[in-house]
Design a protein around this motif. Structure first.
Motif, mmCIF file in Angstrom:
data_model
loop_
_atom_site.group_PDB
_atom_site.id
_atom_site.type_symbol
_atom_site.label_atom_id
_atom_site.label_comp_id
_atom_site.label_asym_id
_atom_site.label_seq_id
_atom_site.Cartn_x
_atom_site.Cartn_y
_atom_site.Cartn_z
ATOM 1 N N THR A 68 -3.372 -29.376 -37.704
ATOM 2 C CA THR A 68 -4.503 -30.595 -37.975
ATOM 3 C C THR A 68 -3.712 -31.776 -37.267
ATOM 4 O OG1 THR A 68 -3.560 -31.455 -39.947
ATOM 5 C CG2 THR A 68 -5.402 -30.063 -39.960
ATOM 6 N N GLU A 69 -4.363 -32.692 -36.852
ATOM 7 C CA GLU A 69 -3.798 -33.792 -36.208
ATOM 8 C C GLU A 69 -3.383 -34.765 -37.383
ATOM 9 O OE1 GLU A 69 -5.723 -35.485 -32.337
ATOM 10 O OE2 GLU A 69 -7.269 -34.411 -33.122
ATOM 11 N N ASN A 70 -2.073 -34.742 -37.547
ATOM 12 C CA ASN A 70 -1.646 -35.837 -38.691
ATOM 13 C C ASN A 70 -0.334 -35.940 -37.952
ATOM 14 O OD1 ASN A 70 0.054 -33.301 -39.248
ATOM 15 N ND2 ASN A 70 -1.280 -32.617 -40.898
ATOM 16 N N ASP A 71 0.481 -36.680 -38.635
ATOM 17 C CA ASP A 71 1.743 -37.116 -38.212
ATOM 18 C C ASP A 71 2.929 -36.064 -38.126
ATOM 19 O OD1 ASP A 71 0.924 -39.683 -38.214
ATOM 20 O OD2 ASP A 71 1.643 -40.590 -40.112
ATOM 21 N N CYS A 72 2.908 -35.170 -39.210
ATOM 22 C CA CYS A 72 3.736 -34.111 -39.153
ATOM 23 C C CYS A 72 3.572 -33.320 -37.948
ATOM 24 C CB CYS A 72 3.664 -33.214 -40.266
ATOM 25 S SG CYS A 72 4.228 -34.154 -41.914
ATOM 26 N N SER A 73 2.499 -32.880 -37.791
ATOM 27 C CA SER A 73 2.215 -31.867 -36.782
ATOM 28 C C SER A 73 2.295 -32.568 -35.227
ATOM 29 C CB SER A 73 0.836 -31.324 -36.710
ATOM 30 O OG SER A 73 -0.046 -32.437 -36.659
ATOM 31 N N TRP A 74 1.934 -33.920 -35.003
ATOM 32 C CA TRP A 74 2.478 -34.682 -34.018
ATOM 33 C C TRP A 74 3.734 -34.762 -33.570
ATOM 34 C CZ3 TRP A 74 -0.683 -34.580 -29.843
ATOM 35 C CH2 TRP A 74 -2.079 -34.522 -29.901
ATOM 36 N N THR A 123 -6.087 -26.882 -33.849
ATOM 37 C CA THR A 123 -6.135 -28.118 -32.587
ATOM 38 C C THR A 123 -5.270 -27.725 -31.668
ATOM 39 O OG1 THR A 123 -6.638 -29.818 -34.343
ATOM 40 C CG2 THR A 123 -5.967 -30.534 -32.231
ATOM 41 N N HIS A 146 -10.309 -29.688 -30.937
ATOM 42 C CA HIS A 146 -10.481 -29.049 -32.351
ATOM 43 C C HIS A 146 -10.842 -27.604 -32.050
ATOM 44 C CE1 HIS A 146 -9.259 -32.358 -34.570
ATOM 45 N NE2 HIS A 146 -10.193 -33.229 -33.796
#
Length: 185
Positions: A159-165, A136, A128
């Motif tokens: 942010t660390e979420n499903d979309c960004s990963w 991140t 972060h």
């Protein structure tokens, strides 16, 4: 009375910023708030608070480097330079509908080519970011034949979420393609 006090505080911060700024140019030397308090006491015989020094330091850094938001505006220039120095690299930037920075993925051509000679195990990690603009930092690495770490790709996600990963791993797949027995940790 209130306006007079605020003006005095602002003048103190401007003054301390002017004294502090030249010492912040050398990023290798750490100039702590305690050092600034001592410098002002020795040079001018004035006592200042830690909070005044902190605000002045932030103001001085902004004078030297500009606002953090300006850094994200420089991203296209950074990408252009990377493409110039490392042609055929895989570099992608995603923006929001209102043209604000969202994601960045960078896989430089020499690293993409080097992965062909490495073990098919990729380690992905995230850290972060602090400061005015949160986000991140994401990196993907592997071990080369000499068991040394080889960075493969890096980037910034909001942010660390499903979309960004999902976006990051799609970019990784586009840059490095499919490989038999590839394992991502």
């Amino acid at each position: 009375m209130r306006d007079r006090i605020l003006t005095k505080v602002q003048a103190i911060i401007e003054f301390i910023s002017g004294v502090t700024a030249p010492k912040l140019v050398n990023h290798k030397r750490i100039h702590t708030p305690r050092d600034v308090i001592e410098d002002i006491r020795e040079l001018y015989g004035v006592e200042i608070t830690y909070q005044q020094v902190w605000r002045a330091r932030e103001h001085a850094l902004e004078m030297l480097k500009g606002k953090p938001s300006e850094g994200y505006k420089q991203m296209p220039r950074y990408i252009w330079m990377l493409n110039k120095v490392y042609p055929n690299s895989y570099i992608r930037m995603q923006k929001t509908e209102d043209n604000k920075f969202m994601y960045l993925f960078i896989a430089l051509r020499p690293l993409i080519r080097g992965f062909d000679y490495c073990r098919p195990v990729v380690v992905v990690d995230a850290a972060h970011l602090g400061g005015a603009y949160k986000g991140t930092f994401v990196s993907a690495s592997t071990l080369n034949a000499a068991s040394c770490i080889l960075p493969l790709a890096y980037g910034v996600i909001d942010t660390e979420n499903d979309c960004s990963w999902t976006w990051f791993f799609e970019q990784f797949k586009n840059a490095f393609g499919e490989r038999e027995n590839k394992c991502i940790v």
